[in-house]
Design a protein around this motif. Structure first.
Motif, PDB file in Angstrom:
ATOM      1  N   ALA A   6     -24.121   2.354  -9.009  1.00  8.68           N
ATOM      2  CA  ALA A   6     -23.032   1.738  -9.769  1.00  8.68           C
ATOM      3  C   ALA A   6     -23.504   1.288 -11.141  1.00  8.68           C
ATOM      4  CB  ALA A   6     -22.456   0.558  -8.989  1.00  8.68           C
ATOM      5  N   SER A   7     -24.746   0.779 -11.217  1.00  3.31           N
ATOM      6  CA  SER A   7     -25.253   0.327 -12.512  1.00  3.31           C
ATOM      7  C   SER A   7     -25.334   1.471 -13.503  1.00  3.31           C
ATOM      8  CB  SER A   7     -26.637  -0.316 -12.340  1.00  3.31           C
ATOM      9  OG  SER A   7     -27.659   0.652 -12.175  1.00  3.31           O
ATOM     10  N   ALA A   8     -25.612   2.673 -13.008  1.00  3.58           N
ATOM     11  CA  ALA A   8     -25.716   3.834 -13.889  1.00  3.58           C
ATOM     12  C   ALA A   8     -24.341   4.425 -14.200  1.00  3.58           C
ATOM     13  CB  ALA A   8     -26.612   4.891 -13.247  1.00  3.58           C
ATOM     14  N   LEU A   9     -23.540   4.661 -13.182  1.00  5.04           N
ATOM     15  CA  LEU A   9     -22.240   5.293 -13.393  1.00  5.04           C
ATOM     16  C   LEU A   9     -21.351   4.463 -14.309  1.00  5.04           C
ATOM     17  CD1 LEU A   9     -20.196   7.548 -12.682  1.00  5.04           C
ATOM     18  CD2 LEU A   9     -19.458   6.102 -10.753  1.00  5.04           C
ATOM     19  N   HIS A  10     -21.261   3.167 -14.049  1.00  2.00           N
ATOM     20  CA  HIS A  10     -20.321   2.320 -14.787  1.00  2.00           C
ATOM     21  C   HIS A  10     -20.814   1.948 -16.182  1.00  2.00           C
ATOM     22  CE1 HIS A  10     -17.729   2.155 -11.374  1.00  2.00           C
ATOM     23  NE2 HIS A  10     -18.610   1.519 -10.612  1.00  2.00           N
ATOM     24  N   CYS A  11     -22.050   2.296 -16.495  1.00  2.00           N
ATOM     25  CA  CYS A  11     -22.560   2.069 -17.857  1.00  2.00           C
ATOM     26  C   CYS A  11     -22.690   3.357 -18.658  1.00  2.00           C
ATOM     27  CB  CYS A  11     -23.928   1.388 -17.798  1.00  2.00           C
ATOM     28  SG  CYS A  11     -23.891  -0.314 -17.198  1.00  2.00           S
ATOM     29  N   SER A  12     -22.380   4.493 -18.037  1.00  2.00           N
ATOM     30  CA  SER A  12     -22.656   5.792 -18.649  1.00  2.00           C
ATOM     31  C   SER A  12     -21.580   6.260 -19.617  1.00  2.00           C
ATOM     32  CB  SER A  12     -22.825   6.850 -17.555  1.00  2.00           C
ATOM     33  OG  SER A  12     -21.572   7.104 -16.905  1.00  2.00           O
ATOM     34  N   GLY A  13     -20.348   5.784 -19.437  1.00  2.00           N
ATOM     35  CA  GLY A  13     -19.233   6.299 -20.225  1.00  2.00           C
ATOM     36  C   GLY A  13     -18.698   7.623 -19.726  1.00  2.00           C
ATOM     37  N   PHE A  14     -19.264   8.170 -18.638  1.00  2.00           N
ATOM     38  CA  PHE A  14     -18.802   9.446 -18.101  1.00  2.00           C
ATOM     39  C   PHE A  14     -17.572   9.255 -17.216  1.00  2.00           C
ATOM     40  CE2 PHE A  14     -23.511  10.812 -18.123  1.00  2.00           C
ATOM     41  CZ  PHE A  14     -23.404  11.315 -19.417  1.00  2.00           C
ATOM     42  N   GLY A  15     -16.607  10.172 -17.316  1.00  2.00           N
ATOM     43  CA  GLY A  15     -15.477  10.151 -16.401  1.00  2.00           C
ATOM     44  C   GLY A  15     -15.887  10.546 -15.003  1.00  2.00           C
ATOM     45  N   SER A  16     -16.824  11.493 -14.909  1.00  2.00           N
ATOM     46  CA  SER A  16     -17.384  11.899 -13.624  1.00  2.00           C
ATOM     47  C   SER A  16     -18.841  12.282 -13.855  1.00  2.00           C
ATOM     48  CB  SER A  16     -16.615  13.078 -13.032  1.00  2.00           C
ATOM     49  OG  SER A  16     -16.730  14.215 -13.884  1.00  2.00           O
ATOM     50  N   ALA A  17     -19.634  12.167 -12.813  1.00  2.00           N
ATOM     51  CA  ALA A  17     -21.058  12.467 -12.945  1.00  2.00           C
ATOM     52  C   ALA A  17     -21.695  12.569 -11.572  1.00  2.00           C
ATOM     53  CB  ALA A  17     -21.764  11.386 -13.760  1.00  2.00           C
ATOM     54  N   ASP A  18     -22.765  13.354 -11.482  1.00  2.00           N
ATOM     55  CA  ASP A  18     -23.691  13.206 -10.371  1.00  2.00           C
ATOM     56  C   ASP A  18     -24.558  11.983 -10.662  1.00  2.00           C
ATOM     57  OD1 ASP A  18     -22.637  15.516  -9.348  1.00  2.00           O
ATOM     58  OD2 ASP A  18     -24.433  16.737  -9.639  1.00  2.00           O
ATOM     59  N   VAL A  19     -24.923  11.255  -9.628  1.00  2.34           N
ATOM     60  CA  VAL A  19     -25.728  10.042  -9.811  1.00  2.34           C
ATOM     61  C   VAL A  19     -26.930  10.119  -8.880  1.00  2.34           C
ATOM     62  CG1 VAL A  19     -25.743   7.536  -9.849  1.00  2.34           C
ATOM     63  CG2 VAL A  19     -23.601   8.761 -10.288  1.00  2.34           C
ATOM     64  N   LEU A  20     -28.119  10.199  -9.465  1.00  5.50           N
ATOM     65  CA  LEU A  20     -29.355  10.251  -8.690  1.00  5.50           C
ATOM     66  C   LEU A  20     -30.018   8.880  -8.679  1.00  5.50           C
ATOM     67  CD1 LEU A  20     -31.554  11.964  -7.205  1.00  5.50           C
ATOM     68  CD2 LEU A  20     -32.689  12.131  -9.429  1.00  5.50           C
ATOM     69  N   VAL A  21     -30.335   8.392  -7.481  1.00  4.55           N
ATOM     70  CA  VAL A  21     -31.097   7.161  -7.304  1.00  4.55           C
ATOM     71  C   VAL A  21     -32.390   7.524  -6.590  1.00  4.55           C
ATOM     72  CG1 VAL A  21     -31.182   4.881  -6.254  1.00  4.55           C
ATOM     73  CG2 VAL A  21     -29.027   5.745  -7.193  1.00  4.55           C
ATOM     74  N   ALA A  22     -33.520   7.191  -7.191  1.00  2.23           N
ATOM     75  CA  ALA A  22     -34.820   7.440  -6.560  1.00  2.23           C
ATOM     76  C   ALA A  22     -35.712   6.237  -6.828  1.00  2.23           C
ATOM     77  CB  ALA A  22     -35.449   8.716  -7.117  1.00  2.23           C
ATOM     78  N   ASP A  23     -36.283   5.700  -5.750  1.00  3.87           N
ATOM     79  CA  ASP A  23     -37.145   4.527  -5.894  1.00  3.87           C
ATOM     80  C   ASP A  23     -38.149   4.499  -4.761  1.00  3.87           C
ATOM     81  OD1 ASP A  23     -35.574   3.763  -3.757  1.00  3.87           O
ATOM     82  OD2 ASP A  23     -34.638   2.046  -4.740  1.00  3.87           O
ATOM     83  N   GLY A  24     -38.819   3.348  -4.559  1.00  2.00           N
ATOM     84  CA  GLY A  24     -39.746   3.225  -3.444  1.00  2.00           C
ATOM     85  C   GLY A  24     -38.990   3.283  -2.130  1.00  2.00           C
ATOM     86  N   ILE A  25     -38.086   2.339  -1.958  1.00  2.47           N
ATOM     87  CA  ILE A  25     -37.231   2.326  -0.783  1.00  2.47           C
ATOM     88  C   ILE A  25     -36.097   1.351  -1.026  1.00  2.47           C
ATOM     89  CG2 ILE A  25     -38.503   0.493   0.435  1.00  2.47           C
ATOM     90  CD1 ILE A  25     -38.029   2.145   3.033  1.00  2.47           C
ATOM     91  N   GLY A  26     -34.912   1.700  -0.512  1.00  4.69           N
ATOM     92  CA  GLY A  26     -33.789   0.777  -0.564  1.00  4.69           C
ATOM     93  C   GLY A  26     -33.830  -0.078   0.689  1.00  4.69           C
ATOM     94  N   GLU A  27     -32.763  -0.023   1.492  1.00  4.86           N
ATOM     95  CA  GLU A  27     -32.896  -0.614   2.818  1.00  4.86           C
ATOM     96  C   GLU A  27     -33.813   0.294   3.636  1.00  4.86           C
ATOM     97  OE1 GLU A  27     -29.483  -2.462   0.970  1.00  4.86           O
ATOM     98  OE2 GLU A  27     -29.969  -0.361   1.282  1.00  4.86           O
ATOM     99  N   PHE A  28     -33.382   1.544   3.885  1.00  3.73           N
ATOM    100  CA  PHE A  28     -34.225   2.539   4.551  1.00  3.73           C
ATOM    101  C   PHE A  28     -33.923   3.928   4.008  1.00  3.73           C
ATOM    102  CE2 PHE A  28     -34.365  -0.972   7.557  1.00  3.73           C
ATOM    103  CZ  PHE A  28     -35.724  -1.037   7.826  1.00  3.73           C
ATOM    104  N   GLU A  29     -33.876   4.058   2.692  1.00  5.91           N
ATOM    105  CA  GLU A  29     -33.707   5.349   2.058  1.00  5.91           C
ATOM    106  C   GLU A  29     -34.397   5.298   0.696  1.00  5.91           C
ATOM    107  OE1 GLU A  29     -30.726   3.799   3.351  1.00  5.91           O
ATOM    108  OE2 GLU A  29     -31.005   2.388   1.713  1.00  5.91           O
ATOM    109  N   SER A  30     -34.840   6.460   0.213  1.00  3.77           N
ATOM    110  CA  SER A  30     -35.622   6.486  -1.021  1.00  3.77           C
ATOM    111  C   SER A  30     -35.004   7.339  -2.115  1.00  3.77           C
ATOM    112  CB  SER A  30     -37.034   7.009  -0.732  1.00  3.77           C
ATOM    113  OG  SER A  30     -36.994   8.399  -0.432  1.00  3.77           O
ATOM    114  N   THR A  31     -34.230   8.342  -1.751  1.00  5.39           N
ATOM    115  CA  THR A  31     -33.646   9.247  -2.743  1.00  5.39           C
ATOM    116  C   THR A  31     -32.218   9.554  -2.317  1.00  5.39           C
ATOM    117  OG1 THR A  31     -35.838  10.259  -3.010  1.00  5.39           O
ATOM    118  CG2 THR A  31     -33.980  11.406  -4.017  1.00  5.39           C
ATOM    119  N   SER A  32     -31.279   9.285  -3.207  1.00  6.90           N
ATOM    120  CA  SER A  32     -29.861   9.486  -2.879  1.00  6.90           C
ATOM    121  C   SER A  32     -29.160  10.175  -4.036  1.00  6.90           C
ATOM    122  CB  SER A  32     -29.156   8.139  -2.613  1.00  6.90           C
ATOM    123  OG  SER A  32     -29.785   7.430  -1.565  1.00  6.90           O
ATOM    124  N   LEU A  33     -28.267  11.110  -3.713  1.00  4.56           N
ATOM    125  CA  LEU A  33     -27.434  11.756  -4.722  1.00  4.56           C
ATOM    126  C   LEU A  33     -25.970  11.472  -4.405  1.00  4.56           C
ATOM    127  CD1 LEU A  33     -27.289  13.637  -7.210  1.00  4.56           C
ATOM    128  CD2 LEU A  33     -26.986  15.539  -5.604  1.00  4.56           C
TER     129      LEU A  33
END
Length: 587
Positions: free
Chosen positions: A148-175
């Motif tokens: 949400a931090s990326a999509l809502h700051c991007s100015g894009f009407g639509s977009a793919d959004v990639l999140v990659a980090d160490g770990i969230g709750e129990f996931e590391s890479t999300s599209l």
């Protein structure tokens, strides 16, 4: 007006998270969660304010409850806690309670991860009677907050959004796909399989601090041979044909103690890559080759994950967030892949940015407007505190520094002349930046032309390793002339490397990395008048429309926040002059 407060960090639970490692101290957090606490305040009309707690309490990367940051964002809006309709937090472990029970770690869940913990911390810092009776404290899934931090700051009407980090709750890479109906998950790598965790563990193996020093490894990588250790890294990160990947390294730990300290993971790295480097030991070619192979496998893993999900659902736009999105070279590799026409990296891509993302998630889901509103693209994130001329003057009057007020033209002219004369000038003005990059309001500036200036900044000013690259801030009007880019407006945030044009490399020795790239910030006049004018005044003297820009801090401390921080840091490190609002301070 509806105000939503977003917060990140795991607050008073931090004593449960800290681990001690030989030579590195107690600064590695279990599962890479809970650091970078921050607060952000948003309304339907936009972002009011946002800042990381570390800037106020002066402890880098802190995960403690963001009390000072909350006080700042509420004060910036001129509201009290009672005016806040909801508080959003950047983790939601509620659905995983049964996992902790099965692991015999229910006490850890109740003291660290339970959604009630953050509510307890909130009301301990700001008593319950200060808030409205119907206040909601809402946990948000970590990757959803990033997205949400990326999509809502991007100015894009639509977009793919990639999140990659160490770990969230129990996931590391999300599209995700982001569009008129919000965010929809399309693909994910879950569990402890994580390229971000592998990058952190190898960072520790190289003698640096996991979850803090990964950018140092990124800076080392161009000095090494990407091929020599690739077979070893292909076993550490096993890529699948569908774009997903596994990291067996992160599943080796069996007991709670091993999982807390990554003991067996670290032992396995030593067996594969050789003994770990001691923090104060010299950096050998072998270490450079480790960094190079790690960077290569990270780029290929992330690009491969995206490529495998290219289908009729894909957008021509891509948004990026999460700790891996702070890897500027990965961002360049994605752009060079040609999969997307436009690309936006949230400038506060780390966990401090999830405070903003959690708040935006709540404000957007609670709106009565049909579908998702398209917010304008964020410019340089000047969302932190600013300070009056009176506060600056009062601070300087308590020192024995030499300073004087200047008219704007004189201030810019004198500072540019000092820079041309080889002096190092700090710039303290306006609202502090949100995120890890100093973008002209809390910056140290210097002449970008010589390698000697780079070495002086690293050794005497920043007191850091000589291999660390420094960034160029370039006038918008000249960006395409100096760097191989198509659209200067895509590079406002110093979060992506680009190729320096061949004719300019000899002229930009202080900011061109060994591989011919630079992590640029394009400066537009409408975003930052004083900063733009200062670079332009330097251009008028030198014909170089660029200044070296690095963050205003010394080694191991956060970027300065207040005038008092600026004066203390200026007095401690080798800076020749400082511009503070309309004041010129001389050594």
């Amino acid at each position: 007006m509806r105000y939503v407060l977003g917060i990140s960090g795991l607050g008073q639970s931090q004593p449960y998270m800290r681990q001690s490692f030989p030579g590195l101290g107690e600064r590695v957090y279990r599962l890479a969660q809970g650091a970078d606490s921050a607060a952000a305040l948003v309304t339907e009309d936009g972002i009011v304010a946002a800042a990381a707690e570390e800037r106020f309490v002066r402890r880098k990367g802190t995960g403690e409850f963001p009390r000072a940051a909350i006080e700042y964002v509420l004060g910036a809006a001129g509201i009290s806690p009672r005016d806040v309709s909801a508080v959003a937090h950047n983790f939601d472990f509620g659905r995983y309670q049964t996992y902790f029970e099965s692991e015999g770690a229910i006490g850890e869940y109740q003291n660290v991860y339970a959604p009630e913990v953050i509510q307890r911390d909130l009301f301990a810092a700001f008593p319950r009677d200060l808030w409205s009776d119907d206040l909601k404290v809402i946990p948000i899934l970590h990757h959803q907050a990033h997205a949400a931090s990326a999509l809502h700051c991007s100015g894009f009407g639509s977009a793919d959004v990639l999140v990659a980090d160490g770990i969230g709750e129990f996931e590391s890479t999300s599209l995700y796909t982001g569009g008129s109906q919000g965010l929809r998950l399309r693909g994910q790598v879950g569990g402890l399989h994580s390229i971000g965790l592998v990058y952190g563990l190898v960072t520790m193996h190289l003698g640096f601090w996991m979850n803090f020093d990964e950018y140092k490894v990124m800076g080392l990588a161009p000095y090494g041979d990407r091929r020599r250790l690739r077979s070893a890294f292909d076993a550490l990160v096993v890529r699948q044909h569908d774009g997903r990947y596994t990291t067996p390294l992160t599943y080796l730990n069996e007991t709670p103690q091993e999982r807390a300290t990554y003991q067996r993971s670290r032992e396995h790295l030593a067996s594969v890559l050789g003994p770990p480097r001691e923090p104060d030991a010299s950096i050998e070619q072998h270490h450079l080759d480790i960094a190079a192979a790690l960077q290569a496998v990270t780029e290929e893993t992330i690009v491969g994950f995206l490529a495998a999900h290219q289908d009729e659902q894909s957008s021509e736009n891509l948004c990026l967030a999460g700790g891996v999105a702070l890897n500027c070279v990965v961002n360049q590799a994605i752009r060079k892949s040609g999969m997307y026409r436009r690309q936006f990296v949230q400038p506060a891509a780390g966990d401090d940015g999830t405070a903003l993302g959690a708040a935006l998630t709540v404000i957007e889901e609670g709106t009565e407007a049909p579908g998702r509103r398209i917010r304008p693209r964020i410019g340089p994130p000047y969302l932190g505190p600013a300070f009056t001329s009176e506060r600056i003057q009062a601070t300087l009057e308590r020192t024995d520094l030499r300073w004087r007020r200047c008219e704007p033209d004189d201030l810019v002219g004198e500072a540019a002349a000092l820079l041309n004369d080889g002096k190092v000038v700090a710039l303290f003005q306006g609202r502090m930046e949100y995120g890890p990059r100093a973008l002209g309001n809390r910056s140290i500036l210097a002449d970008p032309r010589t390698v000697e200036m780079r070495d002086r900044i690293n050794s005497m000013v920043k007191q850091r390793e000589e291999f660390r690259p420094l960034a160029p801030a370039v006038l918008h009007e000249y960006a395409e002339q100096c760097f191989e880019i198509d659209d200067p407006d895509e590079y406002l945030w110093m979060i992506e490397t680009v190729d320096v044009r061949a004719a300019w490399r000899p002229r930009l020795g202080a900011v061109t990395h060994v591989d011919g790239t630079a992590r640029i910030q394009v400066v537009r006049r409408e975003d930052n008048e004083l900063y733009w004018r200062l670079i332009d005044a330097f251009r008028a003297i030198t014909d170089i429309p660029i200044l070296l820009n690095t963050s205003f801090n010394s080694r191991g401390e956060p970027i300065v926040c207040s005038p008092e921080d600026a004066v203390a840091t200026f007095s401690r490190i080798d800076i020749d002059a400082m511009v503070m609002g309309d004041v010129l301070v001389l050594r």
